[in-house]
Scaffold this active site. Structure first.
Site, PDB file in Angstrom:
ATOM      1  N   SER A   1       5.150 -13.721   1.220  1.00  0.00           N
ATOM      2  CA  SER A   1       5.908 -12.683   0.513  1.00  0.00           C
ATOM      3  C   SER A   1       5.400 -12.573  -0.921  1.00  0.00           C
TER       4      SER A   1
ATOM      5  N   ARG B   1       0.122  16.880  -1.774  1.00  0.00           N
ATOM      6  CA  ARG B   1      -0.969  15.924  -1.523  1.00  0.00           C
ATOM      7  C   ARG B   1      -2.352  16.528  -1.697  1.00  0.00           C
TER       8      ARG B   1
ATOM      9  N   LYS C   1      -0.799 -11.127  -7.540  1.00  0.00           N
ATOM     10  CA  LYS C   1      -0.284 -10.113  -6.610  1.00  0.00           C
ATOM     11  C   LYS C   1       0.492  -9.035  -7.372  1.00  0.00           C
TER      12      LYS C   1
ATOM     13  N   TYR D   1       6.603  -5.611   8.255  1.00  0.00           N
ATOM     14  CA  TYR D   1       5.322  -4.899   8.097  1.00  0.00           C
ATOM     15  C   TYR D   1       4.185  -5.837   7.720  1.00  0.00           C
TER      16      TYR D   1
ATOM     17  N   CYS E   1       6.427  -1.539  -2.062  1.00  0.00           N
ATOM     18  CA  CYS E   1       5.868  -2.546  -2.976  1.00  0.00           C
ATOM     19  C   CYS E   1       5.762  -2.113  -4.438  1.00  0.00           C
ATOM     20  N   PHE E   2       5.135  -0.971  -4.707  1.00  0.00           N
ATOM     21  CA  PHE E   2       4.760  -0.656  -6.090  1.00  0.00           C
ATOM     22  C   PHE E   2       5.954  -0.706  -7.038  1.00  0.00           C
TER      23      PHE E   2
ATOM     24  N   LYS F   1       9.045  -1.876  -6.649  1.00  0.00           N
ATOM     25  CA  LYS F   1       9.718  -3.176  -6.654  1.00  0.00           C
ATOM     26  C   LYS F   1       8.919  -4.205  -7.463  1.00  0.00           C
TER      27      LYS F   1
ATOM     28  N   GLU G   1      -0.357 -11.271   0.207  1.00  0.00           N
ATOM     29  CA  GLU G   1      -1.003 -10.347   1.134  1.00  0.00           C
ATOM     30  C   GLU G   1      -1.353  -9.053   0.404  1.00  0.00           C
TER      31      GLU G   1
ATOM     32  N   VAL H   1       2.522  13.817  -5.179  1.00  0.00           N
ATOM     33  CA  VAL H   1       3.933  14.040  -5.519  1.00  0.00           C
ATOM     34  C   VAL H   1       4.575  12.758  -6.064  1.00  0.00           C
TER      35      VAL H   1
ATOM     36  N   THR I   1      11.610  -9.322  -0.131  1.00  0.00           N
ATOM     37  CA  THR I   1      11.999  -9.749  -1.481  1.00  0.00           C
ATOM     38  C   THR I   1      12.363  -8.495  -2.279  1.00  0.00           C
TER      39      THR I   1
ATOM     40  N   GLY J   1       4.997   6.044  -3.293  1.00  0.00           N
ATOM     41  CA  GLY J   1       6.175   5.464  -2.650  1.00  0.00           C
ATOM     42  C   GLY J   1       5.781   4.127  -2.064  1.00  0.00           C
TER      43      GLY J   1
HETATM   44  P1  NAD Z   1      10.154  -6.256   5.991  1.00  0.00           P
HETATM   45  O1  NAD Z   1      11.500  -5.935   5.481  1.00  0.00           O
HETATM   46  O2  NAD Z   1       9.429  -5.267   6.838  1.00  0.00           O
HETATM   47  O3  NAD Z   1      10.231  -7.625   6.845  1.00  0.00           O
HETATM   48  C1  NAD Z   1      10.886  -8.761   6.425  1.00  0.00           C
HETATM   49  C2  NAD Z   1      11.586  -9.393   7.635  1.00  0.00           C
HETATM   50  O4  NAD Z   1      12.105 -10.671   7.265  1.00  0.00           O
HETATM   51  C3  NAD Z   1      12.776  -8.593   8.161  1.00  0.00           C
HETATM   52  O5  NAD Z   1      12.556  -8.230   9.506  1.00  0.00           O
HETATM   53  C4  NAD Z   1      13.967  -9.552   8.007  1.00  0.00           C
HETATM   54  O6  NAD Z   1      14.909  -9.466   9.064  1.00  0.00           O
HETATM   55  C5  NAD Z   1      13.289 -10.893   8.012  1.00  0.00           C
HETATM   56  N1  NAD Z   1      14.069 -11.961   7.392  1.00  0.00           N
HETATM   57  C6  NAD Z   1      14.688 -11.964   6.185  1.00  0.00           C
HETATM   58  N2  NAD Z   1      15.274 -13.147   5.956  1.00  0.00           N
HETATM   59  C7  NAD Z   1      15.034 -13.926   7.038  1.00  0.00           C
HETATM   60  C8  NAD Z   1      15.367 -15.254   7.390  1.00  0.00           C
HETATM   61  N3  NAD Z   1      16.066 -16.046   6.548  1.00  0.00           N
HETATM   62  N4  NAD Z   1      14.969 -15.730   8.585  1.00  0.00           N
HETATM   63  C9  NAD Z   1      14.258 -14.948   9.423  1.00  0.00           C
HETATM   64  N5  NAD Z   1      13.887 -13.681   9.147  1.00  0.00           N
HETATM   65  C10 NAD Z   1      14.275 -13.172   7.958  1.00  0.00           C
HETATM   66  O7  NAD Z   1       9.275  -6.638   4.716  1.00  0.00           O
HETATM   67  P2  NAD Z   1       7.675  -6.531   4.570  1.00  0.00           P
HETATM   68  O8  NAD Z   1       7.280  -5.151   4.211  1.00  0.00           O
HETATM   69  O9  NAD Z   1       7.024  -7.187   5.739  1.00  0.00           O
HETATM   70  O10 NAD Z   1       7.450  -7.411   3.264  1.00  0.00           O
HETATM   71  C11 NAD Z   1       7.593  -8.819   3.286  1.00  0.00           C
HETATM   72  C12 NAD Z   1       7.047  -9.390   1.999  1.00  0.00           C
HETATM   73  O11 NAD Z   1       5.654  -9.085   1.892  1.00  0.00           O
HETATM   74  C13 NAD Z   1       7.695  -8.814   0.733  1.00  0.00           C
HETATM   75  O12 NAD Z   1       7.773  -9.835  -0.232  1.00  0.00           O
HETATM   76  C14 NAD Z   1       6.702  -7.760   0.286  1.00  0.00           C
HETATM   77  O13 NAD Z   1       6.744  -7.545  -1.103  1.00  0.00           O
HETATM   78  C15 NAD Z   1       5.387  -8.387   0.670  1.00  0.00           C
HETATM   79  N6  NAD Z   1       4.300  -7.425   0.924  1.00  0.00           N
HETATM   80  C16 NAD Z   1       4.525  -6.269   1.614  1.00  0.00           C
HETATM   81  C17 NAD Z   1       3.473  -5.390   1.874  1.00  0.00           C
HETATM   82  C18 NAD Z   1       3.687  -4.113   2.639  1.00  0.00           C
HETATM   83  O14 NAD Z   1       2.756  -3.328   2.708  1.00  0.00           O
HETATM   84  N7  NAD Z   1       4.841  -3.870   3.224  1.00  0.00           N
HETATM   85  C19 NAD Z   1       2.184  -5.716   1.457  1.00  0.00           C
HETATM   86  C20 NAD Z   1       1.977  -6.907   0.769  1.00  0.00           C
HETATM   87  C21 NAD Z   1       3.046  -7.758   0.518  1.00  0.00           C
HETATM   88  C1  UDX Z   2       0.186  -1.265  -1.755  1.00  0.00           C
HETATM   89  C2  UDX Z   2      -1.128  -1.953  -2.194  1.00  0.00           C
HETATM   90  O1  UDX Z   2      -2.202  -0.999  -2.112  1.00  0.00           O
HETATM   91  C3  UDX Z   2      -1.422  -3.142  -1.295  1.00  0.00           C
HETATM   92  O2  UDX Z   2      -2.584  -3.818  -1.749  1.00  0.00           O
HETATM   93  C4  UDX Z   2      -0.231  -4.073  -1.335  1.00  0.00           C
HETATM   94  O3  UDX Z   2      -0.458  -5.183  -0.486  1.00  0.00           O
HETATM   95  C5  UDX Z   2       1.039  -3.355  -0.924  1.00  0.00           C
HETATM   96  O4  UDX Z   2       1.242  -2.206  -1.771  1.00  0.00           O
HETATM   97  P1  UDX Z   2       0.878   0.380   0.200  1.00  0.00           P
HETATM   98  O5  UDX Z   2       2.084   0.609  -0.635  1.00  0.00           O
HETATM   99  O6  UDX Z   2       1.043   0.014   1.624  1.00  0.00           O
HETATM  100  O7  UDX Z   2      -0.024  -0.781  -0.444  1.00  0.00           O
HETATM  101  O8  UDX Z   2      -0.041   1.694   0.176  1.00  0.00           O
HETATM  102  P2  UDX Z   2      -1.016   2.318  -0.935  1.00  0.00           P
HETATM  103  O9  UDX Z   2      -2.204   2.822  -0.233  1.00  0.00           O
HETATM  104  O10 UDX Z   2      -1.244   1.423  -2.055  1.00  0.00           O
HETATM  105  O11 UDX Z   2      -0.192   3.599  -1.434  1.00  0.00           O
HETATM  106  C6  UDX Z   2       0.989   3.468  -2.205  1.00  0.00           C
HETATM  107  C7  UDX Z   2       1.484   4.833  -2.611  1.00  0.00           C
HETATM  108  O12 UDX Z   2       0.629   5.407  -3.592  1.00  0.00           O
HETATM  109  C8  UDX Z   2       1.549   5.834  -1.468  1.00  0.00           C
HETATM  110  O13 UDX Z   2       2.709   6.615  -1.571  1.00  0.00           O
HETATM  111  C9  UDX Z   2       0.311   6.674  -1.683  1.00  0.00           C
HETATM  112  O14 UDX Z   2       0.435   7.958  -1.132  1.00  0.00           O
HETATM  113  C10 UDX Z   2       0.236   6.707  -3.192  1.00  0.00           C
HETATM  114  N1  UDX Z   2      -1.118   6.976  -3.701  1.00  0.00           N
HETATM  115  C11 UDX Z   2      -2.113   6.077  -3.480  1.00  0.00           C
HETATM  116  C12 UDX Z   2      -1.369   8.129  -4.417  1.00  0.00           C
HETATM  117  O15 UDX Z   2      -0.477   8.950  -4.629  1.00  0.00           O
HETATM  118  N2  UDX Z   2      -2.638   8.354  -4.898  1.00  0.00           N
HETATM  119  C13 UDX Z   2      -3.655   7.474  -4.685  1.00  0.00           C
HETATM  120  O16 UDX Z   2      -4.773   7.738  -5.155  1.00  0.00           O
HETATM  121  C14 UDX Z   2      -3.378   6.306  -3.944  1.00  0.00           C
END
Ligand code: NAD
Ligand code: UDX
Length: 463
Positions: A131, A443, A221, A12, A277-278, A280, A161, A271, A92, A274
């Site tokens: 990450s 919601r 972060k 993602y 990230c939050f 974890k 990010e 509700v 992670t 979710g």
């Molecule tokens: P994700 O699970 O969607 O993607 C991670 C990918 O890494 C997976 O497809 C996995 O197969 C791959 N991977 C793992 N080990 C590997 C390796 N050794 N070699 C090659 N590929 C490998 O995770 P994500 O949501 O993209 O999150 C990634 C990181 O970014 C996390 O640390 C997360 O906390 C952080 N982050 C996520 C968000 C978000 O909104 N999802 C926002 C900000 C930061």
């Molecule tokens: C969050 C951080 O916002 C982002 O900066 C970081 O990089 C990754 O984690 P994300 O989890 O993708 O992003 O979505 P976010 O919009 O933050 O919502 C998180 C959860 O909180 C969702 O379930 C959302 O519905 C809920 N939420 C958010 C509420 O219930 N009320 C609010 O006012 C805002």
């Protein structure tokens, strides 16, 4: 000058982030690699509806850049070898075993990446932590690179990010800030910071590109996510007081949000939060604080999670008590399964826990979400291991038509704030439900007055 970027992890974050860099820097070759062949195939699918990540605007960017300077591949070694700059964007997750189980971040994927880079790299490279990592992870990465590598030079930057899912593309194109943590004390360290800054400066105003030391960047972060989640738990805590006192949480949120010190964003009662990230990241923060013996700090942040768990069970409990203390054999229709609107991501979605709670009471659930598949819903519930997979299959039904999904239900529960729910023909839904027809709006997106006029028994959060 950077000519080749490799990003390890096509999830993602890796997928959308690299798509935007490739769009904005057409002369840089960006290769996103992953060990998950299925995921890479989906990123390469000719039908853009099959991309593994749904984000508004993402498909257009992939279409523009893929095959030009954006590539998705499982050839990890080759991409590392060719790259001048390597982003580590792997997952992670919270540890599920051993020391720190249930709290600490599991860094095994990060370490594997570091070892693989060290083994393969034959030329100097800049390594970028994308990450979310515990503070001081960069020093572990440095240790591995320096001790197992081929004596080439590595610079390590932290570049967390901040995108939110559902708005990833607009967040990436127009970020509030880009944070780069590095070591400006050395010439090479400063040069690495400059190179990454130059990439973002193609489209991000320089005054929004912030540089700090590596530890501040890593910790910022976790801190940002803790503060954001804390706001949601705070407003959700107030929602219960509203329900007891006749105050209205949306009115309270508006009233406090107009105070410029508080601000109006992220005050939507729900509700429960979710997403991957939050929870974890706060658990990780709690673990870090505990490991330094800072028990009061750890307890303070843990309360944000406790409040969130309580909000989810409170919502489910209220459905049970309102439906005359029994939901056994009753059909309850879920609108929404994703953790927020405009994403297909269901990780840690409140819907999963509310569903589990209701299934324990032998309810029959009917689930509709515009972007989440039946298989994903079952996978999410099976993962909890509360009952057998067959029981989950027996108790849950799916319908791609929301009207059919709600037919003959005793109650509807809104779990995700998808815009389309607001525009449904609610009279038609009411006519086909059992009476009294209940709506539990997790919601606060539906029009209470209109629904009550139709005949629904409506309950929002904090109303
Ligand atoms: P994700 O699970 O969607 O993607 C991670 C990918 O890494 C997976 O497809 C996995 O197969 C791959 N991977 C793992 N080990 C590997 C390796 N050794 N070699 C090659 N590929 C490998 O995770 P994500 O949501 O993209 O999150 C990634 C990181 O970014 C996390 O640390 C997360 O906390 C952080 N982050 C996520 C968000 C978000 O909104 N999802 C926002 C900000 C930061
Ligand atoms: C969050 C951080 O916002 C982002 O900066 C970081 O990089 C990754 O984690 P994300 O989890 O993708 O992003 O979505 P976010 O919009 O933050 O919502 C998180 C959860 O909180 C969702 O379930 C959302 O519905 C809920 N939420 C958010 C509420 O219930 N009320 C609010 O006012 C805002």
């Amino acid at each position: 000058m950077i000519k080749n970027i490799c990003c390890i992890g096509a999830g993602y974050v890796g997928g959308p982030t690299m798509a935007v860099i490739a769009k904005q820097c057409p002369e840089i070759k960006v290769t996103v690699v992953d060990v998950n062949q299925q995921r890479i195939n989906a990123w390469n699918d000719a039908d853009l509806n099959n991309l593994p990540v749904y984000e508004p605007g993402l498909a257009d960017i992939v279409q523009e850049a893929r095959g030009r300077n954006l590539f998705f591949s499982t050839e990890v070694d080759q991409a590392i070898d060719q790259a001048d700059m390597i982003f580590i964007s792997v997952n992670t997750p919270t540890k599920t075993y051993g020391i720190g189980k249930g709290k600490a971040a599991d860094l095994k994927y990060i370490e594997l990446c570091a070892r693989q880079i060290a083994r393969v790299a034959k030329t100097d490279k800049i390594i970028v932590e994308k990450s979310t990592l515990p503070v001081r992870t960069a020093s572990a990465i440095r240790d591995i690179l320096d001790n197992t590598g081929n004596k080439v030079k590595f610079q390590i930057l932290s570049n967390p990010e901040f995108l939110a899912e559902g708005t990833a593309i607009s967040d990436l194109l127009n970020p509030d800030r880009v944070l780069i943590g590095g070591n400006p004390e050395t010439e090479e360290g400063q040069a690495a910071i400059n190179v990454l800054t130059e990439i973002y400066a193609r489209w991000v105003p320089e005054n929004r590109i912030l540089t700090t030391n590596v530890w501040s960047s890593e910790l910022s972060k976790l801190t940002a996510n803790a503060f954001l989640a804390q706001r949601v738990s705070s407003i959700n805590a107030m929602s219960e007081i509203c329900e007891k006192t006749g105050a209205d949480i949306d009115e309270v949120a508006q009233a406090i949000g107009l105070d410029s010190r508080i601000g109006s964003k992220f005050l939507k009662a729900s509700v429960g939060f979710g997403g991957s990230c939050f929870q974890k990241d706060i658990l990780n923060l709690v673990y870090i604080a505990s490991s330094y013996g800072l028990d009061q700090v750890a307890d303070y942040w843990e309360q944000v999670i406790i409040m969130n768990d309580y909000q989810k069970s409170r919502f489910a409990n209220n459905i049970i008590t309102t439906l005359y203390n029994t939901i056994s054999g009753k059909k309850i229709a879920f609108l929404g399964w994703a953790f927020k609107k405009d994403t297909n991501d269901t990780r840690e979605s409140a819907a999963i826990y509310v569903a589990d709670y209701l299934l324990n009471e032998q309810a029959e659930l009917a689930v509709y979400d515009p972007k989440v598949s039946e298989q994903q819903v079952l996978t999410d519930l099976n993962y909890l291991n509360t009952r057998s997979e067959q029981e989950n299959v027996n108790l849950i039904s799916f319908n791609s038509c929301p009207y059919e999904n709600c037919k003959d239900a005793h109650a509807i529960a809104v779990l995700t704030e998808w815009d389309e729910f607001k525009t449904y023909d609610w009279q038609r839904i009411y006519d086909n439900m059992l009476k009294p027809a209940f709506v539990f709006d997790g919601r606060n997106i539906l029009n209470e007055k209109e629904l009550t006029k139709i005949g629904f028994k409506y309950q929002g959060i904090g109303k």
